[in-house]
Design a protein around this motif. Structure first.
Motif, mmCIF file in Angstrom:
data_model
loop_
_atom_site.group_PDB
_atom_site.id
_atom_site.type_symbol
_atom_site.label_atom_id
_atom_site.label_comp_id
_atom_site.label_asym_id
_atom_site.label_seq_id
_atom_site.Cartn_x
_atom_site.Cartn_y
_atom_site.Cartn_z
ATOM 1 N N PRO A 196 113.294 25.714 76.605
ATOM 2 C CA PRO A 196 113.616 25.248 75.247
ATOM 3 C C PRO A 196 113.373 26.335 74.180
ATOM 4 C CG PRO A 196 112.441 23.539 76.428
ATOM 5 C CD PRO A 196 112.395 24.770 77.303
ATOM 6 N N ASP A 197 112.263 27.091 74.306
ATOM 7 C CA ASP A 197 112.004 28.180 73.359
ATOM 8 C C ASP A 197 113.050 29.281 73.491
ATOM 9 O OD1 ASP A 197 109.834 27.125 72.072
ATOM 10 O OD2 ASP A 197 108.346 28.417 73.039
ATOM 11 N N PHE A 198 113.417 29.573 74.723
ATOM 12 C CA PHE A 198 114.421 30.607 74.951
ATOM 13 C C PHE A 198 115.738 30.223 74.281
ATOM 14 C CE2 PHE A 198 117.751 32.700 77.462
ATOM 15 C CZ PHE A 198 117.355 34.017 77.306
ATOM 16 N N PHE A 199 116.160 28.975 74.491
ATOM 17 C CA PHE A 199 117.416 28.514 73.886
ATOM 18 C C PHE A 199 117.322 28.467 72.358
ATOM 19 C CE2 PHE A 199 118.711 25.809 77.831
ATOM 20 C CZ PHE A 199 119.083 26.958 78.492
ATOM 21 N N ARG A 200 116.206 27.961 71.838
ATOM 22 C CA ARG A 200 116.067 27.722 70.398
ATOM 23 C C ARG A 200 115.783 29.006 69.609
ATOM 24 N NH1 ARG A 200 112.331 24.374 70.856
ATOM 25 N NH2 ARG A 200 110.560 25.579 70.157
ATOM 26 N N LYS A 201 114.899 29.878 70.146
ATOM 27 C CA LYS A 201 114.475 31.049 69.379
ATOM 28 C C LYS A 201 115.062 32.365 69.884
ATOM 29 C CE LYS A 201 109.918 29.033 68.486
ATOM 30 N NZ LYS A 201 108.500 29.147 68.822
ATOM 31 N N TRP A 202 114.984 32.566 71.199
ATOM 32 C CA TRP A 202 115.344 33.871 71.748
ATOM 33 C C TRP A 202 116.844 34.132 71.734
ATOM 34 C CZ3 TRP A 202 112.226 37.889 73.590
ATOM 35 C CH2 TRP A 202 110.859 37.650 73.489
ATOM 36 N N VAL A 203 117.654 33.158 72.131
ATOM 37 C CA VAL A 203 119.099 33.379 72.184
ATOM 38 C C VAL A 203 119.640 33.752 70.799
ATOM 39 C CG1 VAL A 203 121.342 32.278 72.593
ATOM 40 C CG2 VAL A 203 119.513 32.061 74.297
ATOM 41 N N PRO A 204 119.301 32.994 69.742
ATOM 42 C CA PRO A 204 119.804 33.404 68.418
ATOM 43 C C PRO A 204 119.235 34.762 67.976
ATOM 44 C CG PRO A 204 119.032 31.130 68.358
ATOM 45 C CD PRO A 204 118.631 31.692 69.689
ATOM 46 N N GLY A 205 117.950 35.018 68.268
ATOM 47 C CA GLY A 205 117.328 36.279 67.864
ATOM 48 C C GLY A 205 117.930 37.476 68.573
ATOM 49 N N LEU A 206 118.125 37.362 69.881
ATOM 50 C CA LEU A 206 118.724 38.458 70.643
ATOM 51 C C LEU A 206 120.159 38.705 70.188
ATOM 52 C CD1 LEU A 206 117.354 37.539 74.189
ATOM 53 C CD2 LEU A 206 116.656 39.500 72.794
ATOM 54 N N THR A 207 120.886 37.628 69.945
ATOM 55 C CA THR A 207 122.273 37.749 69.483
ATOM 56 C C THR A 207 122.308 38.454 68.131
ATOM 57 O OG1 THR A 207 122.885 35.747 70.692
ATOM 58 C CG2 THR A 207 124.362 36.442 68.919
ATOM 59 N N ARG A 208 121.429 38.022 67.228
ATOM 60 C CA ARG A 208 121.373 38.625 65.883
ATOM 61 C C ARG A 208 121.031 40.119 65.973
ATOM 62 N NH1 ARG A 208 117.534 35.625 64.048
ATOM 63 N NH2 ARG A 208 115.908 37.089 64.645
ATOM 64 N N ASP A 209 120.138 40.483 66.908
ATOM 65 C CA ASP A 209 119.711 41.881 67.047
ATOM 66 C C ASP A 209 120.665 42.719 67.898
ATOM 67 O OD1 ASP A 209 117.514 41.176 65.530
ATOM 68 O OD2 ASP A 209 116.136 41.064 67.225
ATOM 69 N N GLY A 210 121.724 42.088 68.427
ATOM 70 C CA GLY A 210 122.704 42.821 69.226
ATOM 71 C C GLY A 210 122.195 43.208 70.605
ATOM 72 N N LEU A 211 121.211 42.470 71.124
ATOM 73 C CA LEU A 211 120.673 42.757 72.451
ATOM 74 C C LEU A 211 121.343 41.883 73.507
ATOM 75 C CD1 LEU A 211 116.822 42.997 71.819
ATOM 76 C CD2 LEU A 211 118.352 44.831 72.501
ATOM 77 N N GLN A 212 121.634 42.496 74.631
ATOM 78 C CA GLN A 212 122.145 41.768 75.791
ATOM 79 C C GLN A 212 120.944 41.347 76.649
ATOM 80 O OE1 GLN A 212 125.682 41.330 76.399
ATOM 81 N NE2 GLN A 212 125.596 41.918 74.259
ATOM 82 N N ILE A 213 121.219 40.664 77.742
ATOM 83 C CA ILE A 213 120.163 40.288 78.682
ATOM 84 C C ILE A 213 120.496 40.889 80.033
ATOM 85 C CG2 ILE A 213 119.013 38.384 79.864
ATOM 86 C CD1 ILE A 213 119.529 36.686 77.380
ATOM 87 N N GLY A 214 119.514 41.567 80.609
ATOM 88 C CA GLY A 214 119.639 42.159 81.934
ATOM 89 C C GLY A 214 118.912 41.275 82.928
ATOM 90 N N VAL A 215 119.676 40.599 83.762
ATOM 91 C CA VAL A 215 119.098 39.591 84.657
ATOM 92 C C VAL A 215 118.637 40.205 85.973
ATOM 93 C CG1 VAL A 215 119.569 37.457 85.924
ATOM 94 C CG2 VAL A 215 120.495 37.766 83.630
ATOM 95 N N LEU A 216 117.356 40.065 86.238
ATOM 96 C CA LEU A 216 116.725 40.381 87.520
ATOM 97 C C LEU A 216 117.148 41.731 88.094
ATOM 98 C CD1 LEU A 216 114.815 39.394 89.716
ATOM 99 C CD2 LEU A 216 116.638 37.986 90.627
ATOM 100 N N PRO A 217 116.622 42.821 87.509
ATOM 101 C CA PRO A 217 116.950 44.152 88.034
ATOM 102 C C PRO A 217 116.607 44.270 89.527
ATOM 103 C CG PRO A 217 115.711 44.310 85.984
ATOM 104 C CD PRO A 217 115.698 42.874 86.393
ATOM 105 N N GLY A 218 117.475 44.905 90.278
ATOM 106 C CA GLY A 218 117.272 45.060 91.717
ATOM 107 C C GLY A 218 116.644 46.389 92.068
ATOM 108 N N GLU A 219 116.384 46.565 93.350
ATOM 109 C CA GLU A 219 115.773 47.805 93.830
ATOM 110 C C GLU A 219 116.655 49.014 93.556
ATOM 111 O OE1 GLU A 219 112.814 46.646 97.478
ATOM 112 O OE2 GLU A 219 114.842 47.239 97.992
#
Length: 127
Positions: free
Chosen positions: A81-104
């Motif tokens: 819920p915090d991720f959806f409510r706070k982080w998604v809008p904040g990351l979008t506003r800051d122009g940051l993407q999300i890197g999901v589960l970096p591999g070896e």
């Protein structure tokens, strides 16, 4: 594949790790990031194309494994819920993407915060 479950996950290709991430996060309802001693989150800027992203993991163990090379980082849980409510809008506003589960292999799935939110909501619908 290795007998170590973490290694097995990290040896998956990017799409397999993304699907694994979605199902684990949908079930556990939390995302893990890495923060430094000042509680600042890890942000990585790709040398290749200059894309800035927040790396995320479905479990603290995977984040800790990644942080071993960095030294001063520790895992921090973010509720969905915090991720959806706070982080998604904040990351979008800051122009940051999300890197999901970096591999070896250093490969990871990079997505927009809103796209990850939609994918997670779809994954949660099956639980």
């Amino acid at each position: 594949m290795s007998d170590n479950p973490l290694r097995q996950i990290l040896q998956m290709d990017g799409e397999e790790r993304y699907d694994y991430f979605l199902s684990e996060v949908a079930e556990e309802r939390e995302i893990w990031i890495l923060v430094n001693a000042d509680n600042q989150f890890l942000k990585i800027v790709s040398d290749e194309d200059g894309v800035a992203y927040l790396p995320v993991w479905p479990h603290s163990e995977l984040a800790v494994d990644y942080a071993q090379a960095a030294g001063d980082l520790s895992p921090k849980s973010i509720s969905l819920p915090d991720f959806f409510r706070k982080w998604v809008p904040g990351l979008t506003r800051d122009g940051l993407q999300i890197g999901v589960l970096p591999g070896e292999d250093g490969e990871l799935w990079i997505t927009a915060p809103e796209e990850l939110k939609v994918d997670l909501q779809e994954a949660m619908a099956s639980f």
